[in-house]
Design an enzyme around this catalytic site. Structure first.
Site, PDB file in Angstrom:
ATOM      1  N   ILE A   1      37.705  43.505  43.883  1.00 38.34           N
ATOM      2  CA  ILE A   1      37.198  44.871  43.757  1.00 38.34           C
ATOM      3  C   ILE A   1      36.041  45.114  44.719  1.00 38.34           C
ATOM      4  O   ILE A   1      35.915  46.192  45.307  1.00 38.34           O
ATOM      5  CB  ILE A   1      36.783  45.146  42.304  1.00 38.34           C
ATOM      6  CG1 ILE A   1      38.015  45.110  41.402  1.00 38.34           C
ATOM      7  CG2 ILE A   1      36.076  46.490  42.164  1.00 38.34           C
ATOM      8  CD1 ILE A   1      37.694  45.010  39.933  1.00 38.34           C
TER       9      ILE A   1
ATOM     10  N   TYR B   1      30.988  36.345  28.010  1.00 36.11           N
ATOM     11  CA  TYR B   1      31.487  37.291  29.008  1.00 36.11           C
ATOM     12  C   TYR B   1      31.358  38.723  28.493  1.00 36.11           C
ATOM     13  O   TYR B   1      30.884  39.617  29.203  1.00 36.11           O
ATOM     14  CB  TYR B   1      32.942  36.993  29.364  1.00 36.11           C
ATOM     15  CG  TYR B   1      33.463  37.890  30.467  1.00 36.11           C
ATOM     16  CD1 TYR B   1      33.182  37.600  31.798  1.00 36.11           C
ATOM     17  CD2 TYR B   1      34.199  39.035  30.187  1.00 36.11           C
ATOM     18  CE1 TYR B   1      33.635  38.430  32.813  1.00 36.11           C
ATOM     19  CE2 TYR B   1      34.649  39.870  31.189  1.00 36.11           C
ATOM     20  CZ  TYR B   1      34.366  39.562  32.505  1.00 36.11           C
ATOM     21  OH  TYR B   1      34.795  40.393  33.504  1.00 36.11           O
TER      22      TYR B   1
ATOM     23  N   THR C   1      42.597  40.202  39.792  1.00 38.70           N
ATOM     24  CA  THR C   1      41.583  39.497  40.574  1.00 38.70           C
ATOM     25  C   THR C   1      41.380  38.117  39.982  1.00 38.70           C
ATOM     26  O   THR C   1      41.836  37.813  38.876  1.00 38.70           O
ATOM     27  CB  THR C   1      40.239  40.248  40.555  1.00 38.70           C
ATOM     28  OG1 THR C   1      39.714  40.238  39.222  1.00 38.70           O
ATOM     29  CG2 THR C   1      40.412  41.679  41.019  1.00 38.70           C
TER      30      THR C   1
END
Length: 303
Positions: free
Chosen positions: A31, A177, A214
């Site tokens: 990104i 996370y 990704t």
């Protein structure tokens, strides 16, 4: 490494960014690379802030090839090291910064992973590193005029918490996370409020890319079976498509509170306004995160 998925969305129209200098972290791939490419194509001078010089140079060369005459440079910064961040800030901040995109992030399934300063790796890189870089570049942002800071959230921010133990090692990499991504959203909102209150011409806007193919999606994203379902249904998109909410947050003349994809429950589709995670709407959460970030890093940010 996540397998590539083709672009499905038409390119997002961007305004002329000539004369503006943008810094994009994690810009050698994914990104960040897509964001840097689009900004350079719109005329911005772009600084690729990356950990790996070789990958950064390769990305810069490819962007220059795509956009003849583009001004692209590479600066090394390791967001897992406060020393590296301070050094990079001193170099990059010698000139005005009109746009800072705190894109770089990491995901890990290793509960023992730490930053150089002993923080939980995911919280340390995804939020505390971005905090320290923003603070280090603050004079260059504040004095640039009409500057903007974009922070990358995640659909997983809805499961995040900011409370006792934030930033310290934890046995749940999934939770850390989520916590790190909630923090990026809260940070942007609090920075924006403080700038408005102080009359400073800097706007902070968070955005999330939805589900993207990704490398971080492999380690910080949903379980494998969810990933497979997402690929089959079209809910996982390319980095270029995932960059569109980031670009909208960076360039919308009347920026909203949060941006993300508008289809598949926010996982894919055209960019538009997104609903802030519940954790980001709790009274006093911005002030609490500000205090924690300052205390943990020893780095002050005072708009």
């Amino acid at each position: 490494m996540a397998r590539g998925i083709g672009d499905r969305l038409p390119p997002l129209p961007l305004p002329d960014l000539g004369g503006r200098r943008a810094v994009v972290t994690g810009a050698s791939a994914g990104i960040g690379r897509a964001t840097a490419d689009a900004l350079a194509g719109a005329g911005a001078e772009v600084v690729l802030a990356v950990r790996d010089a070789g990958r950064g140079d390769a990305a810069a060369a490819q962007i220059r090839h795509r956009h003849r005459g583009a001004e692209v440079s590479v600066e090394l910064v390791d967001l897992a090291s406060l020393v590296s961040i301070a050094d990079a800030s001193a170099r990059i901040g010698q000139r005005p910064v009109h746009l800072l995109v705190n894109n770089a992030g990491t995901g890990t399934d290793d509960p023992d992973a730490r930053t150089a300063d002993g923080f939980d790796l995911q919280v340390g890189v995804n939020h505390l590193g971005a905090w320290a870089l923003t603070a280090g570049l603050w004079p260059a942002l504040r004095d640039a005029g009409d500057a903007r800071v974009v922070s990358l959230g995640s659909t997983m921010a809805t499961r995040g918490r900011i409370g006792p133990g934030f930033g310290r090692p934890t046995r749940s990499t999934y939770q850390s996370y989520c916590d790190s991504k909630l923090a990026t959203v809260v940070f942007a909102g609090e920075l924006r409020r403080r700038c408005l209150r102080a009359g400073i011409d800097v706007t902070a806007v968070p955005a999330h890319p939805g589900w993207c193919a990704t490398a971080i999606f492999d380690t910080g994203g949903p379980p494998a079976f969810v990933t497979l379902i997402g690929r089959l249904t079209g809910a996982i998109q390319s980095p270029a498509d995932g960059a569109q909410p980031v670009l909208l947050a960076a360039t919308d003349p009347h920026p909203g509170a949060y941006y993300g994809p508008t289809r598949h429950r926010g996982s894919a589709g055209p960019a538009g306004p997104a609903r802030l995670p519940e954790g980001a709407r709790k009274p006093g959460i911005g002030e609490r995160l500000w205090e924690l970030s300052t205390e943990l890093t020893g780095v002050a940010l005072a708009p």
